[in-house]
Design an enzyme around this catalytic site. Structure first.
Site, mmCIF file in Angstrom:
data_model
loop_
_atom_site.group_PDB
_atom_site.id
_atom_site.type_symbol
_atom_site.label_atom_id
_atom_site.label_comp_id
_atom_site.label_asym_id
_atom_site.label_seq_id
_atom_site.Cartn_x
_atom_site.Cartn_y
_atom_site.Cartn_z
ATOM 1 N N ALA A 76 23.455 18.576 -44.867
ATOM 2 C CA ALA A 76 23.614 19.906 -45.479
ATOM 3 C C ALA A 76 22.874 19.975 -46.803
ATOM 4 O O ALA A 76 22.819 19.009 -47.561
ATOM 5 C CB ALA A 76 25.100 20.213 -45.705
ATOM 6 N N ILE A 77 22.331 21.163 -47.051
ATOM 7 C CA ILE A 77 21.652 21.469 -48.313
ATOM 8 C C ILE A 77 22.329 22.703 -48.905
ATOM 9 O O ILE A 77 22.646 23.657 -48.170
ATOM 10 C CB ILE A 77 20.146 21.763 -48.067
ATOM 11 C CG1 ILE A 77 19.410 20.530 -47.508
ATOM 12 C CG2 ILE A 77 19.465 22.280 -49.335
ATOM 13 C CD1 ILE A 77 19.260 19.360 -48.474
ATOM 14 N N GLU A 109 25.340 15.803 -32.766
ATOM 15 C CA GLU A 109 25.834 17.024 -32.139
ATOM 16 C C GLU A 109 25.594 18.195 -33.073
ATOM 17 O O GLU A 109 25.745 18.054 -34.282
ATOM 18 C CB GLU A 109 27.343 16.929 -31.867
ATOM 19 C CG GLU A 109 27.680 16.217 -30.593
ATOM 20 C CD GLU A 109 28.347 14.887 -30.856
ATOM 21 O OE1 GLU A 109 28.856 14.694 -31.967
ATOM 22 O OE2 GLU A 109 28.321 14.032 -29.953
ATOM 23 N N TYR A 121 15.603 19.671 -36.280
ATOM 24 C CA TYR A 121 15.652 18.444 -35.477
ATOM 25 C C TYR A 121 14.492 18.374 -34.483
ATOM 26 O O TYR A 121 13.956 17.294 -34.223
ATOM 27 C CB TYR A 121 17.001 18.329 -34.762
ATOM 28 C CG TYR A 121 18.158 18.138 -35.719
ATOM 29 C CD1 TYR A 121 18.160 17.085 -36.630
ATOM 30 C CD2 TYR A 121 19.239 19.012 -35.740
ATOM 31 C CE1 TYR A 121 19.203 16.912 -37.530
ATOM 32 C CE2 TYR A 121 20.289 18.848 -36.638
ATOM 33 C CZ TYR A 121 20.264 17.799 -37.528
ATOM 34 O OH TYR A 121 21.288 17.623 -38.414
HETATM 35 C C1 LIG Z 1 19.992 22.975 -41.558
HETATM 36 C C2 LIG Z 1 19.712 22.802 -43.058
HETATM 37 C C3 LIG Z 1 20.145 21.406 -43.491
HETATM 38 C C4 LIG Z 1 18.194 22.989 -43.288
HETATM 39 O O1 LIG Z 1 17.941 22.727 -44.660
HETATM 40 P P1 LIG Z 1 16.697 23.363 -45.439
HETATM 41 O O2 LIG Z 1 16.474 22.510 -46.624
HETATM 42 O O3 LIG Z 1 16.895 24.805 -45.675
HETATM 43 O O4 LIG Z 1 15.535 23.185 -44.368
HETATM 44 P P2 LIG Z 1 14.012 22.817 -44.647
HETATM 45 O O5 LIG Z 1 13.451 23.735 -45.673
HETATM 46 O O6 LIG Z 1 13.905 21.359 -44.909
HETATM 47 O O7 LIG Z 1 13.357 23.195 -43.250
HETATM 48 C C5 LIG Z 1 12.736 22.230 -42.422
HETATM 49 C C6 LIG Z 1 12.587 22.850 -41.052
HETATM 50 O O8 LIG Z 1 13.856 23.259 -40.536
HETATM 51 C C7 LIG Z 1 13.713 24.498 -39.830
HETATM 52 N N1 LIG Z 1 14.438 25.554 -40.564
HETATM 53 C C8 LIG Z 1 15.157 25.410 -41.687
HETATM 54 N N2 LIG Z 1 15.715 26.575 -42.053
HETATM 55 C C9 LIG Z 1 15.327 27.483 -41.127
HETATM 56 C C10 LIG Z 1 15.590 28.879 -40.956
HETATM 57 N N3 LIG Z 1 16.375 29.558 -41.807
HETATM 58 N N4 LIG Z 1 15.025 29.487 -39.894
HETATM 59 C C11 LIG Z 1 14.253 28.808 -39.007
HETATM 60 N N5 LIG Z 1 13.964 27.474 -39.125
HETATM 61 C C12 LIG Z 1 14.511 26.831 -40.171
HETATM 62 C C13 LIG Z 1 12.225 24.803 -39.791
HETATM 63 O O9 LIG Z 1 11.694 24.173 -38.646
HETATM 64 C C14 LIG Z 1 11.730 24.099 -41.038
HETATM 65 O O10 LIG Z 1 10.388 23.715 -40.967
HETATM 66 P P3 LIG Z 1 9.233 24.672 -41.588
HETATM 67 O O11 LIG Z 1 9.483 24.676 -43.070
HETATM 68 O O12 LIG Z 1 7.978 23.987 -41.208
HETATM 69 O O13 LIG Z 1 9.446 26.043 -40.969
HETATM 70 C C15 LIG Z 1 20.435 23.902 -43.895
HETATM 71 O O14 LIG Z 1 20.169 25.161 -43.332
HETATM 72 C C16 LIG Z 1 21.950 23.726 -44.009
HETATM 73 O O15 LIG Z 1 22.438 23.000 -44.876
HETATM 74 N N6 LIG Z 1 22.701 24.406 -43.118
HETATM 75 C C17 LIG Z 1 24.153 24.337 -43.164
HETATM 76 C C18 LIG Z 1 24.672 23.022 -42.643
HETATM 77 C C19 LIG Z 1 24.162 22.727 -41.239
HETATM 78 O O16 LIG Z 1 24.128 23.593 -40.374
HETATM 79 N N7 LIG Z 1 23.807 21.449 -41.011
HETATM 80 C C20 LIG Z 1 23.355 20.956 -39.741
HETATM 81 C C21 LIG Z 1 24.512 20.355 -39.045
HETATM 82 S S1 LIG Z 1 24.018 19.507 -37.569
#
Ligand SMILES: CC(C)(COP(=O)(O)OP(=O)(O)OC[C@H]1O[C@@H](n2cnc3c(N)ncnc32)[C@H](O)[C@@H]1OP(=O)(O)O)[C@@H](O)C(=O)NCCC(=O)NCCS
Length: 185
Positions: A76-77, A109, A121
């Protein structure tokens, strides 16, 4: 000139527990209790990594080593820091921990509706291997994702490419990434 923000990644410590519990509430709705996080700190089979911007905890991710598998249990971020490739950076760090522990497969998961996580992923070569029906309390299914061949040069090339993408984003967003080579327990 814009000031740069130092970014670091380290294993969870007791001092960082309150900040991690806050982040867990914000990002994951209280997935794990304080006792749960303490168990991760104590477990020799768990690497719970935190990402810090200056001294603020803005990300957390955890991987368990089970036989030859890396089980990614959380990632998570903080919402204020989304879409800057920080989640990507943290996942790279988790998979490098897995690599250093000589693990060969990674699995996790994820909610079937969590498209942004699924896209993240997929960039790392995770593929859907099955699903767990009504896995979550609200009845949603979980997809089981799988990434094999963590010990191959192909996988290292994949991580290198993804690291370069992070570097481009960090330059644009004025982050200075300070890798910690001592992260492995
Ligand atoms: C999933 C999560 C960790 C992604 O973190 P983030 O720092 O915003 O993501 P990043 O900027 O590193 O993105 C990397 C890739 O993820 C995907 N991605 C991330 N956010 C996205 C969005 N809002 N829409 C579409 N793709 C997305 C893209 O493929 C992206 O690659 P790109 O920059 O080349 O398009 C974040 O949204 C989060 O904390 N979500 C809540 C917790 C969660 O759902 N965790 C996963 C549990 S399994």
């Amino acid at each position: 000139m814009a000031t740069t923000t130092p970014l670091t990644c380290q294993l969870l410590t007791n001092e960082l527990l309150p900040a991690v519990l806050d982040l867990d509430q914000i990002c994951l709705g209280g997935l794990w209790t304080e006792a749960g996080y303490r168990r991760e700190i104590d477990s020799p089979n768990s690497d719970l990594l935190v990402l810090l911007a200056h001294e603020y905890v803005i990300g957390l991710g955890c991987v368990w080593a089970i036989l030859d598998e890396a089980h990614i249990t959380t990632l998570a971020i903080h919402p204020d820091y989304h879409r800057q490739r920080l989640g990507q950076l943290l996942l790279i760090q988790l998979l490098q921990q897995a690599h250093q522990r000589s693990l060969t497969h990674a699995t996790l998961e994820v909610r079937a509706s969590n498209h942004r996580a699924l896209q993240l992923y997929q960039k790392f070569g995770f593929r859907t291997a099955g699903q767990r029906k009504r896995y979550y309390q609200d009845g949603e299914n979980a997809l089981i994702l799988w990434r094999s061949q963590l010990q191959t040069p192909e996988f290292q090339h994949c991580l290198t490419h993804l690291q370069r993408e992070c570097a481009v984003s960090f330059k644009q967003n004025h982050y200075q990434w300070l890798p910690d080579v001592t992260i492995t327990q």
